[in-house]
Design a protein around this motif. Structure first.
Motif, PDB file in Angstrom:
ATOM      1  N   ARG A 189     -40.131 -43.479  20.567  1.00  0.00           N
ATOM      2  CA  ARG A 189     -41.027 -44.072  21.564  1.00  0.00           C
ATOM      3  C   ARG A 189     -41.828 -42.985  22.289  1.00  0.00           C
ATOM      4  O   ARG A 189     -43.000 -43.161  22.588  1.00  0.00           O
ATOM      5  CB  ARG A 189     -40.221 -44.890  22.579  1.00  0.00           C
ATOM      6  N   ASN A 225     -42.513 -48.895  27.033  1.00  0.00           N
ATOM      7  CA  ASN A 225     -42.891 -49.200  28.411  1.00  0.00           C
ATOM      8  C   ASN A 225     -44.341 -48.776  28.661  1.00  0.00           C
ATOM      9  O   ASN A 225     -44.842 -47.841  28.037  1.00  0.00           O
ATOM     10  CB  ASN A 225     -41.984 -48.451  29.389  1.00  0.00           C
ATOM     11  N   GLU A 234     -35.504 -43.953  21.235  1.00  0.00           N
ATOM     12  CA  GLU A 234     -36.140 -43.433  22.434  1.00  0.00           C
ATOM     13  C   GLU A 234     -37.014 -42.230  22.119  1.00  0.00           C
ATOM     14  O   GLU A 234     -38.123 -42.089  22.653  1.00  0.00           O
ATOM     15  CB  GLU A 234     -35.073 -43.048  23.462  1.00  0.00           C
ATOM     16  N   HIS A 283     -45.263 -44.608  27.581  1.00  0.00           N
ATOM     17  CA  HIS A 283     -43.802 -44.699  27.618  1.00  0.00           C
ATOM     18  C   HIS A 283     -43.200 -43.392  28.128  1.00  0.00           C
ATOM     19  O   HIS A 283     -42.275 -43.395  28.954  1.00  0.00           O
ATOM     20  CB  HIS A 283     -43.258 -45.015  26.226  1.00  0.00           C
ATOM     21  N   ASN A 292     -39.106 -52.790  30.286  1.00  0.00           N
ATOM     22  CA  ASN A 292     -37.798 -53.230  29.810  1.00  0.00           C
ATOM     23  C   ASN A 292     -37.461 -52.762  28.395  1.00  0.00           C
ATOM     24  O   ASN A 292     -36.614 -53.356  27.734  1.00  0.00           O
ATOM     25  CB  ASN A 292     -37.710 -54.759  29.870  1.00  0.00           C
ATOM     26  N   ALA A 293     -38.131 -51.723  27.923  1.00  0.00           N
ATOM     27  CA  ALA A 293     -37.787 -51.191  26.608  1.00  0.00           C
ATOM     28  C   ALA A 293     -36.362 -50.633  26.641  1.00  0.00           C
ATOM     29  O   ALA A 293     -35.967 -49.957  27.590  1.00  0.00           O
ATOM     30  CB  ALA A 293     -38.767 -50.102  26.200  1.00  0.00           C
ATOM     31  N   SER A 294     -35.596 -50.903  25.591  1.00  0.00           N
ATOM     32  CA  SER A 294     -34.210 -50.437  25.533  1.00  0.00           C
ATOM     33  C   SER A 294     -33.812 -50.209  24.086  1.00  0.00           C
ATOM     34  O   SER A 294     -34.568 -50.503  23.156  1.00  0.00           O
ATOM     35  CB  SER A 294     -33.275 -51.465  26.181  1.00  0.00           C
ATOM     36  N   GLU A 295     -32.600 -49.716  23.889  1.00  0.00           N
ATOM     37  CA  GLU A 295     -32.104 -49.455  22.547  1.00  0.00           C
ATOM     38  C   GLU A 295     -31.915 -50.745  21.752  1.00  0.00           C
ATOM     39  O   GLU A 295     -31.791 -50.717  20.539  1.00  0.00           O
ATOM     40  CB  GLU A 295     -30.779 -48.683  22.621  1.00  0.00           C
ATOM     41  N   ARG A 296     -31.875 -51.860  22.449  1.00  0.00           N
ATOM     42  CA  ARG A 296     -31.718 -53.139  21.755  1.00  0.00           C
ATOM     43  C   ARG A 296     -33.009 -53.574  21.066  1.00  0.00           C
ATOM     44  O   ARG A 296     -32.980 -54.386  20.150  1.00  0.00           O
ATOM     45  CB  ARG A 296     -31.267 -54.228  22.732  1.00  0.00           C
ATOM     46  N   LYS A 324     -40.941 -42.795  31.549  1.00  0.00           N
ATOM     47  CA  LYS A 324     -39.628 -42.152  31.422  1.00  0.00           C
ATOM     48  C   LYS A 324     -39.533 -40.927  32.324  1.00  0.00           C
ATOM     49  O   LYS A 324     -38.541 -40.738  33.041  1.00  0.00           O
ATOM     50  CB  LYS A 324     -39.397 -41.778  29.961  1.00  0.00           C
TER      51      LYS A 324
END
Length: 591
Positions: free
Chosen positions: A103, A508, A100, A110, A497-501, A114
């Motif tokens: 990013r 984003n 994060e 992004h 839908n950006a995530s740690e996965r 956020k």
């Protein structure tokens, strides 16, 4: 001597020294590595290295002396500009530990998305003569986006602003007001009308028109004094057969003869009039102010004046009977004119046409049209092999905007099988009205624009949608129109839908936003005061976060589309919205 000439001189001297120090052909260094005797290999190599080093050292010393002398002259010449300067070496950035954080560094978009989720609120800029943009400041202008502290961490149902007052709906539907026109003594926003579950608001010159979720339409004075001293209606309470007096003065705009289950679902207001749309597609008009009765045909009722109006309340609702049979789905109002759009894509306009804002050529002998008139949209695409349909309308001040989907069709003499772009849709924006301050957005400065003109920067745009795996047109999600400036939020592809996965490159991004028109009060958010005739971007709202991330002005503001996020421990569907008012602009977090 110029620095680039010095550099070339140094290179030539080094090359000459190197040529004089070349190794003897009879004793090449690489050949000594082939001797079988270790001692012979070492002795030969050592002697050769000594001779070569001496030559190289002498050459290097000569070049260094020339370089030092040249630099001495150069430094002396620049001494006045660099005197006292301290050489600083930039410290390496601390390596970020999470995806994060990476990013945030990689993408300004992004970071903006956020921040909009973490810090919902309201940014306002432009005229501050009415203490709307900055209630605690006496500065006449707010030149760049500034947060209004009262709304920090709040999401709103709606917000409308004028140069002299502002109005907003909290998440629970209560009305909040501020600004000099509300109260000279109360600088901070205050809750006025409570418990009505209001869903949207509009503003006229001196009143707020509010729509509740049950379809009731309220007309509330802007002035706190009028609210306190005016007639207060009797209200029912939760106790059966009991009533109480309203806390503030207000009126109700009540269309007559509504059908079973029919209710008002949308409202729009100019300076003196308002339009009401029901879920049955019927349109009503009413006076929305108290200073002047609508007199420029904007009510849409032929011949109606203050003297000829029907008996009853001055703000009684009038059904536009000429629109019966047309299933109206959208309404819009400028200062003194009106637009409606039906489900078939047909546009009707009426009211003041002194600047051509109705989409018809202005006539000095008849400055307004007092009955809904059909706009000939097909003429705009005559001879283009495109079939147009209006999908949205917007209005404000003396301007009107039309969003049109133009579908490629085949000419009678064309073989449809050979037309590769058959049925391709192009999204265009057209504008009409006053453009002397650039508010048409077409790159020109025009006093009167009767026939709609295309806005090139917002028309004919396409992008590739990776999800649909197709090229799609970029439409307008929203156009907010103030008295002489406007803003368009693009309906481009967004990603939230950006995530740690995902990877650190999975960022984003939101919707593009462009601005144009009058800028006398810095209402465009550019930090400058010049009017703009071509839509352009502005910097991110939270520049402090951008600077912290090591960025400056090269990035632009993106609006965050609707997304379900956590606000103070609860889940809400939230988005950023733009509102252009009279010489002032706002961006707020809305639900």
């Amino acid at each position: 001597m110029p620095s680039h000439t010095l550099r070339r001189s140094y290179c030539r001297q080094i090359a000459q020294a190197y040529r004089h120090a070349t190794f003897p052909a009879s004793q090449p260094f690489l050949q000594t590595r082939r001797h079988s005797s270790k001692s012979v290999r070492h002795t030969t190599s050592h002697n050769l290295w000594s001779r070569q080093s001496a030559v190289l050292f002498a050459a290097a010393a000569t070049v260094a002396l020339v370089y030092t002398n040249s630099r001495t002259h150069q430094v002396q010449a620049e001494a006045p500009a660099t005197d006292g300067a301290e050489l600083r070496i930039e410290k390496p950035r601390k390596k970020k530990e999470s995806k994060e954080e990476n990013r945030d560094l990689l993408s300004s978009q992004h970071l903006q998305v956020k921040r909009s989720w973490e810090n919902p609120g309201v940014y306002i800029w432009g005229s501050n003569t009415g203490k709307v943009a900055a209630p605690d400041s006496n500065e006449p202008y707010v030149k760049s986006p500034q947060r209004l502290a009262y709304f920090d961490d709040l999401v709103l149902r709606d917000l409308k602003i004028d140069r002299n007052f502002g109005a907003a709906l909290l998440e629970n539907g209560d009305l909040v007001q501020w600004g000099k026109a509300y109260s000279e003594d109360t600088t901070q926003p205050s809750i006025t009308l409570k418990g009505k579950n209001l869903s949207s608001i509009q503003i006229s010159r001196d009143r707020i028109i509010a729509l509740s979720r049950n379809g009731t339409v309220y007309s509330i004075p802007v002035s706190k004094s009028d609210q306190e001293t005016g007639h207060k209606l009797s209200e029912s309470t939760w106790i059966p057969f009991s009533s109480s007096t309203a806390d503030i003065s207000y009126r109700k705009l009540q269309p007559q003869n509504l059908g079973r289950g029919e209710k008002v679902t949308n409202i729009s207001s100019g300076l003196e009039h308002a339009l009401l749309l029901t879920n049955s597609g019927r349109v009503f008009s009413a006076a929305s102010g108290t200073q002047d009765f609508p007199s420029r045909g904007q009510l849409g009722v032929p011949g109606i004046t203050w003297l000829s109006r029907p008996a009853g309340a001055y703000d009684m609702c009038h059904e536009l009977t000429t629109l019966r049979g047309f299933d109206i789905e959208k309404i819009a109002t400028g200062d003194y004119h009106s637009l409606v759009l039906d489900k078939q894509g047909r546009v009707f306009s009426w009211g003041d046409n002194s600047s051509g804002q109705l989409g018809f050529d202005s006539n000095s002998e008849s400055a307004f049209i007092d009955a809904p008139s059909l706009l000939a949209i097909n003429k705009l695409y005559q001879g283009t092999s495109q079939s147009p349909k209006v999908t949205n309308i917007s209005a404000g001040g003396s301007n009107s905007f039309f969003s049109i989907d133009a579908t490629r069709v085949a000419h009678p003499d064309e073989d449809p099988a050979e037309v590769h772009t058959l049925n391709r849709v192009t999204a265009d924006i057209w504008a009409a009205g006053e453009g002397i301050k650039g508010s048409l957005g077409n790159g020109r400065w025009t006093h009167v624009q009767g026939r709609p003109t295309k806005v090139p920067s917002l028309s004919g745009l396409f992008e590739y949608d990776e999800t649909a795996k197709a090229v799609i047109p970029i439409r307008m999600a929203q156009i907010s129109v103030g008295s002489n400036h406007a803003s368009a939020v693009m309906d481009n592809v967004t990603y939230l839908n950006a995530s740690e996965r995902g990877t650190e490159n999975d960022t984003n991004w939101g919707a593009d936003v462009l601005w144009w028109g009058g800028n006398e009060y810095y209402q465009l958010g550019t930090g400058k005061r010049n009017n703009v005739a071509t839509p352009q971007y502005i910097r991110p709202l939270d520049m402090a976060a951008e600077i912290e991330a090591g960025r400056r002005e090269e990035h632009r503001f993106h609006a965050t589309p609707k997304h379900r996020v956590s606000v103070k421990g609860r889940q809400v569907n939230m988005e950023q919205r733009v509102e252009c008012g009279r010489n002032v602009t706002a961006v707020y977090s809305g639900i």
